[in-house]
Scaffold this motif. Structure first.
Motif, PDB file in Angstrom:
ATOM      1  N   GLN A  78      -9.306  -5.106  -0.320  1.00 46.90           N
ATOM      2  CA  GLN A  78      -8.235  -4.294  -0.899  1.00 46.90           C
ATOM      3  C   GLN A  78      -8.747  -3.117  -1.721  1.00 46.90           C
ATOM      4  N   ASP A  97       3.868  -0.976  -6.388  1.00 48.42           N
ATOM      5  CA  ASP A  97       3.811  -2.379  -6.848  1.00 48.42           C
ATOM      6  C   ASP A  97       2.974  -2.482  -8.113  1.00 48.42           C
ATOM      7  N   ILE A  98       1.840  -1.822  -8.072  1.00 44.92           N
ATOM      8  CA  ILE A  98       0.877  -1.951  -9.160  1.00 44.92           C
ATOM      9  C   ILE A  98       1.332  -1.171 -10.387  1.00 44.92           C
ATOM     10  N   GLY A 156      -0.582  -9.273  -5.613  1.00 45.25           N
ATOM     11  CA  GLY A 156       0.391  -9.648  -4.600  1.00 45.25           C
ATOM     12  C   GLY A 156      -0.255 -10.124  -3.320  1.00 45.25           C
ATOM     13  N   MET A 157       0.565 -10.809  -2.526  1.00 40.79           N
ATOM     14  CA  MET A 157       0.127 -11.213  -1.193  1.00 40.79           C
ATOM     15  C   MET A 157       1.252 -10.973  -0.223  1.00 40.79           C
ATOM     16  N   HIS A 176       5.952  -5.483   2.545  1.00 45.13           N
ATOM     17  CA  HIS A 176       4.686  -5.211   3.220  1.00 45.13           C
ATOM     18  C   HIS A 176       4.531  -6.009   4.517  1.00 45.13           C
ATOM     19  N   GLN A 236       2.104  -0.095  -2.152  1.00 40.40           N
ATOM     20  CA  GLN A 236       1.215  -0.921  -2.983  1.00 40.40           C
ATOM     21  C   GLN A 236       0.946  -0.235  -4.330  1.00 40.40           C
ATOM     22  N   ALA A 241       4.754 -10.048  -1.420  1.00 42.21           N
ATOM     23  CA  ALA A 241       5.056  -8.722  -0.878  1.00 42.21           C
ATOM     24  C   ALA A 241       5.802  -8.881   0.445  1.00 42.21           C
ATOM     25  N   TYR A 277       2.083   2.213   3.662  1.00 38.83           N
ATOM     26  CA  TYR A 277       1.739   0.891   3.100  1.00 38.83           C
ATOM     27  C   TYR A 277       1.049   1.003   1.736  1.00 38.83           C
ATOM     28  N   HIS A 329      -7.274   0.310  -1.068  1.00 35.55           N
ATOM     29  CA  HIS A 329      -5.876   0.419  -1.508  1.00 35.55           C
ATOM     30  C   HIS A 329      -5.788   0.640  -3.017  1.00 35.55           C
ATOM     31  N   VAL A 348      -7.868  -8.791  -6.682  1.00 39.93           N
ATOM     32  CA  VAL A 348      -7.654  -8.812  -5.227  1.00 39.93           C
ATOM     33  C   VAL A 348      -8.961  -9.132  -4.518  1.00 39.93           C
ATOM     34  N   MET A 362       3.196 -11.476  -7.154  1.00 39.45           N
ATOM     35  CA  MET A 362       4.240 -10.944  -6.288  1.00 39.45           C
ATOM     36  C   MET A 362       4.065 -11.360  -4.828  1.00 39.45           C
TER      37      MET A 362
HETATM   38  N1  TRP Z   1      -2.055  -5.360   0.507  1.00 46.42           N
HETATM   39  C1  TRP Z   1      -2.268  -6.632  -0.137  1.00 46.42           C
HETATM   40  C2  TRP Z   1      -2.899  -7.593   0.891  1.00 46.42           C
HETATM   41  O1  TRP Z   1      -2.785  -7.385   2.066  1.00 46.42           O
HETATM   42  C3  TRP Z   1      -0.983  -7.235  -0.654  1.00 46.42           C
HETATM   43  C4  TRP Z   1      -0.372  -6.451  -1.756  1.00 46.42           C
HETATM   44  C5  TRP Z   1       0.817  -5.781  -1.717  1.00 46.42           C
HETATM   45  C6  TRP Z   1      -0.925  -6.268  -3.056  1.00 46.42           C
HETATM   46  N2  TRP Z   1       1.070  -5.213  -2.915  1.00 46.42           N
HETATM   47  C7  TRP Z   1       0.026  -5.473  -3.764  1.00 46.42           C
HETATM   48  C8  TRP Z   1      -2.100  -6.688  -3.689  1.00 46.42           C
HETATM   49  C9  TRP Z   1      -0.215  -5.081  -5.070  1.00 46.42           C
HETATM   50  C10 TRP Z   1      -2.323  -6.286  -4.985  1.00 46.42           C
HETATM   51  C11 TRP Z   1      -1.386  -5.480  -5.681  1.00 46.42           C
HETATM   52  O2  TRP Z   1      -3.461  -8.577   0.488  1.00 46.42           O
END
Ligand code: TRP
Length: 338
Positions: A155, A140-141, A10-11, A47, A137, A44, A133, A158, A151, A42
């Motif tokens: 990241q 999301d994953i 995601g971005m 986020h 995430q 985001a 945050y 995270h 990524v 995705m």
């Molecule tokens: N935090 C990631 C970023 O700033 C964006 C992101 C949100 C993301 N959810 C995710 C990346 C899930 C990978 C998987 O780039």
């Protein structure tokens, strides 16, 4: 449903346009993994709301434009699912569940949280959402039980926290709902850390970032590219062609390395004082415009209606998987089934 292994990434939809750093740091990998994997791409949007100070004025517009950049960069919506986080409500639901199995201390130690908090400065409100945050995430994953998550290097913390959250859930409820996943991080530093067009006050290249106003956007026109490169940072002591250059510290040479097939010769000549910065800039402008041409072509075919249809389909595909995971989560937690 595809029986390929899944990839999720995601971005954030903080800005309506993606830059070369976003492409090299992550998107390039997503495109590469298409075919072998079913890739879930995705946007985001939640986020993008974690700091009030940066809250975008039109988040839906940002989401739409970021999704267009995904497709323009080579994500094929017939192979991959392109979707917006908030259009798949299971993300919010799993985030709530995960918030119950995640310790505060762990979240307070996440480096991006500390940085963001410091950036906001004294007296500014630090939201519960900002602390959470990485919990979002993780949701999301793990909703997609992916094989891997491509990524940028930034990241990594995270992803590590996401793994711990999955393990905590499994342990708390005595289940095996969430399997481990890999991080797919491009180790080529010169690619994954694209410098911006400028340098810091020490004359050292720094990362490409909207906050420094030093970005090349995937949607820049050929004229914009030419004028940005004209003003780009080069070896400060190279006043004329015959002065030796230091390609390692020169933004233009760094981009030549990425986008010019002839970069090794160009670097050698630059170092030897056999080529001037003007020549480098002209060559780079040509190479970069050539590189971006397919982006521009694909993007000009995409209007809001066709992108909207892609996002609707993408969200449906994502929900097929996400809803199944949530059924398992509800059962594991002894919640009422839906
Ligand atoms: N935090 C990631 C970023 O700033 C964006 C992101 C949100 C993301 N959810 C995710 C990346 C899930 C990978 C998987 O780039």
């Amino acid at each position: 449903m595809s029986d390929k292994k899944r990839i999720l990434s995601g971005m954030r939809a903080t800005n309506p346009r993606l830059h070369l750093g976003n492409y090299e740091g992550a998107l390039r990998n997503w495109v590469r993994l298409q075919g072998e994997f079913k890739v879930y791409c995705m946007v985001a949007d939640y986020h993008a709301l974690t700091t009030m100070a940066e809250m975008p004025p039109d988040l839906a517009r940002n989401s739409m434009e970021v999704a267009k950049d995904f497709v323009a960069a080579g994500i094929d919506p017939d192979q991959s699912s392109v979707f917006v986080q908030s259009m798949v409500p299971e993300h919010a639901e799993l985030h709530l569940v995960f918030s119950m199995v995640t310790g505060l201390g762990k979240l307070e130690r996440v480096p991006t949280f500390k940085e963001k908090k410091d950036d906001l400065g004294e007296g500014r409100m630090v939201s519960y959402g900002l602390l959470g945050y990485p919990v979002l995430q993780a949701a999301d994953i793990l909703l997609y039980k992916p094989f891997g998550v491509p990524v940028g290097k930034d990241q990594a913390p995270h992803l590590e926290l996401s793994r711990e959250v999955g393990r905590s859930f499994n342990a708390a409820f005595g289940v095996d709902v969430f399997p481990e996943f890999k991080d797919i991080i491009d180790e080529d530093e010169s690619r994954s850390k694209v410098p911006g067009l400028d340098a810091d006050d020490q004359g050292v290249l720094r990362k490409m970032s909207k906050s420094y106003d030093n970005c090349i956007y995937l949607t820049d026109s050929p004229d914009e590219i030419a004028s940005k490169i004209k003003g780009a940072f080069t070896t400060p002591t190279k006043m004329r062609k015959a002065d030796p250059g230091v390609p390692e510290g020169c933004a233009v040479c760094q981009y030549l390395r990425l986008y010019s097939s002839d970069w090794q010769r160009q670097w050698e000549e630059d170092r030897a004082g056999e080529r001037g910065c003007m020549q480098n800039k002209a060559d780079l402008t040509e190479a970069l415009n050539e590189f971006l041409r397919p982006f521009r072509e694909r993007r000009s075919d995409l209007d809001d209606a066709s992108m909207g249809a892609i996002l609707k389909r993408g969200a449906e595909e994502a929900r097929d998987i996400a809803a199944q995971t949530m059924r398992e989560v509800r059962a594991a937690m002894h919640l009422m089934p839906l």
